[in-house]
Design a protein around this motif. Structure first.
Motif, PDB file in Angstrom:
ATOM      1  N   PHE A 300      53.941  46.599  84.911  1.00 29.47           N
ATOM      2  CA  PHE A 300      54.295  46.997  86.276  1.00 29.47           C
ATOM      3  C   PHE A 300      54.836  48.423  86.225  1.00 29.47           C
ATOM      4  O   PHE A 300      55.775  48.706  85.475  1.00 29.47           O
ATOM      5  CB  PHE A 300      55.346  46.068  86.863  1.00 29.47           C
ATOM      6  N   ILE A 301      54.263  49.301  87.022  1.00 29.71           N
ATOM      7  CA  ILE A 301      54.715  50.684  87.104  1.00 29.71           C
ATOM      8  C   ILE A 301      55.436  50.891  88.429  1.00 29.71           C
ATOM      9  O   ILE A 301      54.907  50.567  89.500  1.00 29.71           O
ATOM     10  CB  ILE A 301      53.525  51.655  86.995  1.00 29.71           C
ATOM     11  N   GLY A 302      56.654  51.385  88.373  1.00 30.19           N
ATOM     12  CA  GLY A 302      57.434  51.671  89.578  1.00 30.19           C
ATOM     13  C   GLY A 302      57.535  53.161  89.802  1.00 30.19           C
ATOM     14  O   GLY A 302      58.266  53.848  89.076  1.00 30.19           O
ATOM     15  N   THR A 303      56.818  53.680  90.773  1.00 29.17           N
ATOM     16  CA  THR A 303      56.788  55.132  90.977  1.00 29.17           C
ATOM     17  C   THR A 303      58.112  55.678  91.494  1.00 29.17           C
ATOM     18  O   THR A 303      58.432  56.851  91.295  1.00 29.17           O
ATOM     19  CB  THR A 303      55.654  55.508  91.949  1.00 29.17           C
ATOM     20  N   LYS A 304      58.891  54.848  92.184  1.00 33.33           N
ATOM     21  CA  LYS A 304      60.197  55.289  92.680  1.00 33.33           C
ATOM     22  C   LYS A 304      61.354  54.710  91.871  1.00 33.33           C
ATOM     23  O   LYS A 304      62.490  55.176  92.004  1.00 33.33           O
ATOM     24  CB  LYS A 304      60.366  54.898  94.149  1.00 33.33           C
ATOM     25  N   GLY A 305      61.066  53.707  91.064  1.00 33.07           N
ATOM     26  CA  GLY A 305      62.140  53.169  90.245  1.00 33.07           C
ATOM     27  C   GLY A 305      61.936  51.734  89.819  1.00 33.07           C
ATOM     28  O   GLY A 305      61.203  50.972  90.450  1.00 33.07           O
ATOM     29  N   ILE A 599      69.740  57.484  83.426  1.00 31.63           N
ATOM     30  CA  ILE A 599      68.439  57.212  82.831  1.00 31.63           C
ATOM     31  C   ILE A 599      67.448  57.233  83.980  1.00 31.63           C
ATOM     32  O   ILE A 599      67.465  56.365  84.846  1.00 31.63           O
ATOM     33  CB  ILE A 599      68.422  55.848  82.117  1.00 31.63           C
ATOM     34  N   GLU A 600      66.634  58.246  84.002  1.00 30.31           N
ATOM     35  CA  GLU A 600      65.772  58.468  85.154  1.00 30.31           C
ATOM     36  C   GLU A 600      64.862  57.261  85.410  1.00 30.31           C
ATOM     37  O   GLU A 600      64.229  56.732  84.488  1.00 30.31           O
ATOM     38  CB  GLU A 600      64.913  59.713  84.937  1.00 30.31           C
ATOM     39  N   GLY A 601      64.819  56.826  86.664  1.00 34.28           N
ATOM     40  CA  GLY A 601      63.932  55.742  87.058  1.00 34.28           C
ATOM     41  C   GLY A 601      64.497  54.356  86.869  1.00 34.28           C
ATOM     42  O   GLY A 601      63.824  53.377  87.208  1.00 34.28           O
ATOM     43  N   LEU A 602      65.737  54.222  86.349  1.00 33.92           N
ATOM     44  CA  LEU A 602      66.307  52.895  86.084  1.00 33.92           C
ATOM     45  C   LEU A 602      67.569  52.680  86.906  1.00 33.92           C
ATOM     46  O   LEU A 602      68.489  53.514  86.901  1.00 33.92           O
ATOM     47  CB  LEU A 602      66.637  52.730  84.598  1.00 33.92           C
ATOM     48  N   TYR A 603      67.624  51.537  87.587  1.00 36.73           N
ATOM     49  CA  TYR A 603      68.740  51.183  88.454  1.00 36.73           C
ATOM     50  C   TYR A 603      69.157  49.737  88.164  1.00 36.73           C
ATOM     51  O   TYR A 603      68.372  48.942  87.649  1.00 36.73           O
ATOM     52  CB  TYR A 603      68.329  51.322  89.927  1.00 36.73           C
ATOM     53  N   ALA A 604      70.386  49.413  88.485  1.00 33.35           N
ATOM     54  CA  ALA A 604      70.877  48.052  88.295  1.00 33.35           C
ATOM     55  C   ALA A 604      71.827  47.692  89.425  1.00 33.35           C
ATOM     56  O   ALA A 604      72.581  48.543  89.917  1.00 33.35           O
ATOM     57  CB  ALA A 604      71.583  47.903  86.946  1.00 33.35           C
ATOM     58  N   SER A 605      71.785  46.421  89.822  1.00 28.74           N
ATOM     59  CA  SER A 605      72.664  45.958  90.892  1.00 28.74           C
ATOM     60  C   SER A 605      73.046  44.509  90.636  1.00 28.74           C
ATOM     61  O   SER A 605      72.510  43.851  89.737  1.00 28.74           O
ATOM     62  CB  SER A 605      71.954  46.098  92.252  1.00 28.74           C
ATOM     63  N   GLY A 606      73.980  44.006  91.435  1.00 31.26           N
ATOM     64  CA  GLY A 606      74.473  42.648  91.227  1.00 31.26           C
ATOM     65  C   GLY A 606      75.195  42.535  89.902  1.00 31.26           C
ATOM     66  O   GLY A 606      75.737  43.515  89.374  1.00 31.26           O
TER      67      GLY A 606
END
Length: 645
Positions: A300-305, A599-606
């Motif tokens: 899976f490629i995430g162009t925005k993240g 870290i570009e393109g990587l996010y975390a929540s919860g």
């Protein structure tokens, strides 16, 4: 440019907690006396479970820091059977993941959600208590508007300023709008049961200034059945183009790494400051590789993240033991076996945290905390199974629930005078509500703890701060406690009850002497308890607790019959319901590396993310775990889709 792939690693293979069975048990015997329904280490997984090959490959050590992390295995491009591209790829379709996906698709983004559980079998976290600040719903239902700066100040004070105040403020500023949005989408069967909790049951607390021992709580959280609401949200998101990949396990982050130039400050021997050019690695996360139900790898490629909303590590015993220092130390101090340490009920396997760390992320620094007391507790060493949330009231109230088919929980902690097994009072029973009592009894000799109070019990409970859960979803706070206490009086008149049925833990009588006899206290215990009650009553008369500094507002004497006595059990320290510390993120929920750069393109929540809870889960409003996860998850999806971050 170096290209690497990172696997999810050794996920836990556990039976999923059955939510219907959980709630059925809650309705039958009350949340106060529920036994643990999940096997040790078992948890519903938000991000998926890796196969044996991945687990075996990741079994080695990383760099000596975390034995549980293991080495990151590699998945070769030749093994990829399919590539799917979306604006935003979300790994983990739990509470935060659903909200992130729904808000992103509303902003026009294409979204792919990778979720290991099945569409029909997914279990969302918690008891559906959702904190919110100044929602239109609560204001329309009679609550006063909360001053946001005061709430933030109280929150940071409770966490010793170890949480990220901008993240907390983001919750404060957006949670009201989130809950109103959620109620606008919820089906009618859910709306019929929605209510604002703690508003009437704790009326005296709010009338007296909403403050006990210098700590403030606010009403405002709403009970919304998310388990029933989530499918409605998902269906609408899918109609707008989002796709849920059920029973797909996220196992790999793909990254690109390059060295970038930076200016580094240096100081010469004479104190001259200068800057020199240096390099440091810059990591970009480009995608994630998942495994479908047939064992095929899909990229899976995430162009925005790429968003990690995979939950916590509380179901992973190895990670729990390594990261939850206080609980491990508590078990050590009691000489208990640490092998089974894990969260009870909702802990995930920590796979999302591992994925992020293999990509260069760092872990939220300590102190690391839990949602504690835990939802379920079962005694193995005592004849009576009771849930010990730092309060005996829960255990006793379960008898009403079992007899009437109702459900019962106690949000007030332990407002009544409490003595230990030797009959001595040992703490301010109202300090930090249930959390203060929990900290005390877990540092004392295991055994029974006895609570005593009189006919003013309802006034005392109304004065207590609402620090934690209320009733299970759909059960209003106005449960018939009068019926409960009247039943104790009637039982006391019939004679001393026995423990043959394993449930009796509360008694009532018209005199303390009768009460002690019903409770089968020996002469030494009777004498000690009688002296403690006399001393406590004197403090109440004088308006000052000279022993433990109990807030004068919480001093009500034990002097008006009928008198009540109950006990609760401290068997061993609790291990919590879910862990609350994950990857280090910034104000925009971007995952940070060891240099605290994004870290570009990587996010975390919860609960995959950190910065939200510290020290302990001591709350100025109940329902903050879900309120934080759902609000910040929704905000992240909106910001990513709109290009705000």
């Amino acid at each position: 440019m170096n290209k690497e792939t990172f696997s999810q690693g050794d996920a836990m293979h556990c039976a999923k907690l059955d939510r219907r069975g959980f709630l059925k048990a809650a309705a039958g015997v009350g949340m106060a006396t529920m036994a643990a329904t999940a096997l040790p280490g078992c948890a519903p997984q938000a991000s998926g479970k890796a196969g044996k090959a991945e687990a075996d490959t990741a079994a080695g050590s990383n760099d000596g820091r975390y034995s549980w992390l293991g080495e990151a295995p590699v998945v070769d491009d030749s093994e990829i059977s399919q590539t799917i591209e979306a604006d935003i790829v979300i790994v983990g379709g739990g509470n935060a993941g659903v909200m992130c996906a729904c808000s992103a698709v509303e902003e026009g983004a294409s979204v792919a959600v990778i979720e290991a559980q099945s569409k029909d079998g997914i279990s969302y976290y918690g008891l559906h208590d959702i904190a919110s600040i100044n929602s239109r719903y609560v204001l329309d239902n009679g609550l006063e508007e909360i001053k946001k700066s005061e709430f933030l100040s109280e929150y940071q004070r409770r966490t010793h300023n170890k949480t990220n105040p901008r993240l907390v403020k983001k919750f404060i500023d957006n949670s009201g709008e989130m809950i109103d949005w959620l109620l606008g989408k919820a089906p009618q069967e859910v709306l019929d049961k929605v209510h604002v909790a703690h508003f009437t049951t704790n009326s005296a607390y709010f009338d007296m200034g909403s403050n006990v021992n210098g700590f403030t709580c606010w009403p405002g959280y709403v009970q919304v059945d998310f388990q029933t609401t989530a499918p409605v949200l998902i269906a609408e998101a899918e109609s707008k183009g989002a796709t849920w990949y059920w029973e797909h396990t996220g196992i790999v982050l793909t990254t690109e790494t390059e060295d970038v130039s930076i200016q580094k400050e240096t100081v010469s021997a004479d104190g001259t400051v200068s800057f020199v050019e240096a390099t440091e690695p810059h990591v970009t996360v480009t995608g994630v590789i998942a495994k479908d139900p047939d064992g095929n790898y899909i990229k899976f490629i995430g162009t925005k993240g790429i968003v990690l909303t995979c939950g916590d590590y509380g179901g992973n015993t190895e990670m729990f033991k390594a990261l939850q220092d206080e609980q491990r130390w508590l078990f050590e101090s009691h000489g208990l076996d640490e092998e089974g340490l894990h969260c009870m009920g909702f802990g995930r396997d920590g796979s999302g945290i591992k994925m992020g760390m293999w990509a260069g992320a760092t872990l939220d620094p300590g102190p690391r905390c839990l949602v504690s007391p835990q939802v379920m507790y079962q005694s193995t060493d005592f004849a009576t199974n009771v849930l010990r949330w730092g309060s005996g009231f829960n255990a006793a109230a379960s008898e009403l629930a079992a007899g009437s088919g109702g459900a019962s929980q106690n949000p007030w902690g332990a407002p009544f005078m409490c003595v230990d097994g030797s009959g001595r009072r040992f703490t301010d029973e109202t300090f930090l509500g249930v959390f203060g009592m929990l900290s005390q009894v877990e540092r004392r000799k295991p055994g029974r703890y006895y609570f005593f109070f009189d006919n003013k019990w309802k006034e005392m409970m109304s004065r207590m701060s609402p620090e934690h859960f209320s009733q299970p979803v759909g059960v209003p706070d106005s449960i018939d406690y009068d019926m409960l206490f009247n039943s104790w009086v009637e039982r006391g008149a019939e004679g001393a009850p026995t423990e043959d049925n394993g449930t009796v833990c509360a008694w009532a009588a018209n005199s303390l002497e009768e009460l002690f006899d019903y409770m089968k206290l020996d002469d030494d215990m009777k004498s000690s308890v009688e002296k403690e009650i006399e001393r406590y009553n004197q403090f109440c008369d004088n308006g000052e607790d000279e022993d433990f500094g109990r807030d004068p507002k919480m001093l009500l004497s034990i002097s008006e019959p009928p008198f009540f006595g109950m006990y609760s059990v401290e068997e061993k320290p609790m291990t919590g319901t879910v862990a609350l510390n994950g990857l280090v993120i910034d104000d925009d929920q971007r995952v940070l590396d060891s240099n605290y750069n994004p870290i570009e393109g990587l996010y975390a929540s919860g609960n995959n993310s950190g910065g939200r809870f510290a020290v302990q889960y001591s709350t100025p409003m109940s329902g903050l775990t879900l309120g934080m996860a759902m609000t910040l998850g929704r905000q992240l999806g909106r910001d990513l889709a709109s290009g705000a971050i």
